[in-house]
Design a protein around this motif. Structure first.
Motif, PDB file in Angstrom:
ATOM      1  N   ASP A 324       0.837  -1.211   0.000  1.00  0.00           N
ATOM      2  CA  ASP A 324       0.000   0.000   0.000  1.00  0.00           C
ATOM      3  C   ASP A 324       0.867   1.254   0.000  1.00  0.00           C
ATOM      4  N   ALA A 325       1.769   1.295  -0.945  1.00  0.00           N
ATOM      5  CA  ALA A 325       2.737   2.387  -0.995  1.00  0.00           C
ATOM      6  C   ALA A 325       2.139   3.622  -1.650  1.00  0.00           C
ATOM      7  N   VAL A 326       2.662   4.767  -1.277  1.00  0.00           N
ATOM      8  CA  VAL A 326       2.332   6.051  -1.893  1.00  0.00           C
ATOM      9  C   VAL A 326       3.616   6.593  -2.513  1.00  0.00           C
ATOM     10  N   VAL A 327       3.599   6.798  -3.826  1.00  0.00           N
ATOM     11  CA  VAL A 327       4.774   7.244  -4.560  1.00  0.00           C
ATOM     12  C   VAL A 327       4.573   8.695  -4.977  1.00  0.00           C
ATOM     13  N   THR A 328       5.540   9.536  -4.657  1.00  0.00           N
ATOM     14  CA  THR A 328       5.514  10.942  -5.042  1.00  0.00           C
ATOM     15  C   THR A 328       6.710  11.220  -5.937  1.00  0.00           C
ATOM     16  N   ASP A 329       6.472  11.410  -7.247  1.00  0.00           N
ATOM     17  CA  ASP A 329       7.532  11.738  -8.194  1.00  0.00           C
ATOM     18  C   ASP A 329       7.699  13.253  -8.248  1.00  0.00           C
ATOM     19  N   VAL A 330       8.900  13.717  -7.992  1.00  0.00           N
ATOM     20  CA  VAL A 330       9.197  15.141  -7.928  1.00  0.00           C
ATOM     21  C   VAL A 330       9.826  15.574  -9.253  1.00  0.00           C
ATOM     22  N   GLY A 331       9.127  16.458  -9.998  1.00  0.00           N
ATOM     23  CA  GLY A 331       9.640  16.972 -11.253  1.00  0.00           C
ATOM     24  C   GLY A 331      10.119  18.402 -11.126  1.00  0.00           C
ATOM     25  N   PRO A 332      10.585  18.978 -12.216  1.00  0.00           N
ATOM     26  CA  PRO A 332      11.078  20.368 -12.165  1.00  0.00           C
ATOM     27  C   PRO A 332       9.986  21.361 -11.785  1.00  0.00           C
ATOM     28  N   GLN A 333       8.742  21.082 -12.214  1.00  0.00           N
ATOM     29  CA  GLN A 333       7.676  22.049 -11.985  1.00  0.00           C
ATOM     30  C   GLN A 333       6.635  21.595 -10.976  1.00  0.00           C
ATOM     31  N   ARG A 334       6.442  20.292 -10.845  1.00  0.00           N
ATOM     32  CA  ARG A 334       5.357  19.806  -9.996  1.00  0.00           C
ATOM     33  C   ARG A 334       5.685  18.404  -9.490  1.00  0.00           C
TER      34      ARG A 334
END
Length: 475
Positions: A324-334
């Motif tokens: 039950d993982a939550v993945v947050t991908d961090v990009g240049p803008q958002r």
């Protein structure tokens, strides 16, 4: 009741102390008086801590106070009376000196050889003779020091151990503490064994005979070197294999068996493995389940590119399975958040590594330190501490050799010389070495000194100093 009986036990034991002191003080000049004095001192310390241990047993209701304290009193009084009446049979000889003679006789047993063979190995017979005496005294000193340290340790921990399962757990505690204590006393045991050996050879004029044949201090050092090297090798094996595992097992058992009132909520543990920064709120004792896991993954420039969070994770092939993982991908803008599902975390972290992290054991092997610096094992402390541990792997093996060098001035004495001064010099130099070595190591672990200087500073400085004094004395 236990407190009252313990005080009475100590008071009633005082009239029996002369029965212990007289045989040791009136031993013959060549009757190995020094080992007897050590045994007497150890007996007093053992009696003191035995009374304290029995008082704790009685106070906690594990045994009747009258029985346990009475048993300690009778054992000590019996030992004092046995020493006194046994020494009356042969004045000047004590049971302790007889014990040492039997131990030396055991080591001196050898198969009969032809005279020609004995003549061909005449140079080795002196080495064997000195090595046997040195080995026996080093082993006795190590046993006495280990017993003393464990008794002192038990004095502080007995109540806590009894609350963790009863009297049988004392044996487990002693066994798990033994490797770490051996590391503490290995070098000093060599120092004590060497001082006793050279002092005895000087008292019996054997050292004078050796020196008269042209034997130099270097040759004496070379003949005593095998014993010191054996202790150094054993110390290295214990430090690399037994001590880290024993400390991890001890801390795991200590935390798991703590009474409910003393148990604390697990604290989050931060560590780095590879390029990932990880924080976990808890772990099972075997390390096969991590809870409250958060992973910060970074790119080649160490910039954050992804955060993964999960309530739990378990090991699988090639990494860990985050549930039950939550993945947050961090990009240049958002940042893009993806919730739900199982996520595979590719990592070299093993269940054993996780168990070691959450056991809070501070002792690690140099192999684990190397892997942690390479990123294949978790790094949860300052890199300077791991680098210092690697340097200490070989440097700590020189401690028995330094102690042997500090004891060598005792080999210059003879029957009518002042043999006290070399002993004081050896003991003082050995204690000072341990203090300086520990201080420099702590400075290296905190980054105040470079790891190489912290690990090798004391061995190099004291080694050069001892060699300078020996060269001056030999000249």
């Amino acid at each position: 009741e236990s407190e009252l009986l313990s005080r009475l036990t100590r008071s009633f034991a005082i009239p029996f102390l002369p029965f212990l002191a007289l045989p040791l003080a009136m031993a013959a000049k060549r009757g190995r008086r020094a080992p007897g004095m050590i045994v007497g001192a150890v007996a007093l310390v053992a009696f003191h801590h035995g009374v304290t241990l029995a008082k704790n047993f009685g106070g906690n209701g594990k045994a009747p106070p009258t029985v346990v304290l009475g048993a300690v009193f009778l054992v000590f009084v019996g030992f004092c009376l046995w020493m006194f009446f046994s020494s009356r049979k042969r004045p000047g000889e004590t049971p302790i000196s007889g014990l040492f003679m039997r131990i030396e006789g055991f080591f001196e047993r050898r198969s009969k050889v032809k005279p020609t063979a004995m003549q061909s190995r005449g140079g080795l017979s002196l080495t064997g003779y000195m090595s046997r005496i040195f080995a026996v005294r080093t082993a006795v000193a190590a046993g006495a020091l280990l017993g003393l340290l464990q008794l002192i340790d038990l004095l502080e921990r007995t109540n806590d151990i009894l609350h963790r399962g009863g009297a049988i757990e004392i044996l487990r505690y002693l066994a798990l503490r033994l490797p770490d204590m051996f590391q503490q006393i290995a070098g000093f045991a060599v120092l004590a064994g060497a001082l006793f050996t050279f002092n005895q050879l000087a008292a019996t004029s054997e050292m004078v005979a050796m020196r008269a044949t042209g034997l130099s201090l270097y040759q004496i050092f070379r003949r005593a070197l095998p014993v010191a090297l054996s202790v150094a090798a054993l110390d290295l094996v214990v430090a690399e294999t037994l001590a880290p595992r024993a400390e991890q097992a001890l801390t795991t058992w200590w935390n798991a068996s703590a009474p409910a009132a003393q148990k604390k909520a697990p604290e989050p543990h931060w560590f780095r493995i590879g390029g990932d920064l990880v924080v976990a709120k808890g772990a099972t004792p075997d390390g096969r389940t991590l809870t409250g896991l958060t992973i910060y993954q970074r790119d080649g420039d160490l910039a954050l590119m992804r955060r993964l969070t999960a309530q739990s994770a378990t090991p699988e092939v090639g990494g860990w399975k985050m549930r039950d993982a939550v993945v947050t991908d961090v990009g240049p803008q958002r940042a893009v958040v993806t919730a739900g599902g199982d996520v595979h975390w590719p990592t070299s972290l093993s269940a054993g590594d996780a168990a070691r992290l959450f056991s809070d054991s501070s002792d690690i092997s140099s192999a684990n330190a190397i892997k942690a610096l390479k990123g294949t094992e978790p790094l949860n402390r300052a890199p300077a501490e791991f680098k210092t541990r690697i340097q200490r792997t070989i440097a700590q093996g020189f401690a028995p050799l330094i102690m042997l060098l500090l004891a060598l001035p005792a080999a210059l004495g003879h029957t009518r010389s002042n043999r006290t001064l070399p002993v004081i010099f050896g003991l003082g130099g050995g204690l000072l070495y341990l203090v300086v070595d520990g201080l420099l190591t702590a400075m290296g672990q905190t980054g105040v000194l470079p790891p190489a200087a912290a690990a090798w500073g004391a061995p190099v400085a004291f080694g050069c100093g001892a060699l300078s004094i020996l060269l001056y004395a030999e000249g």
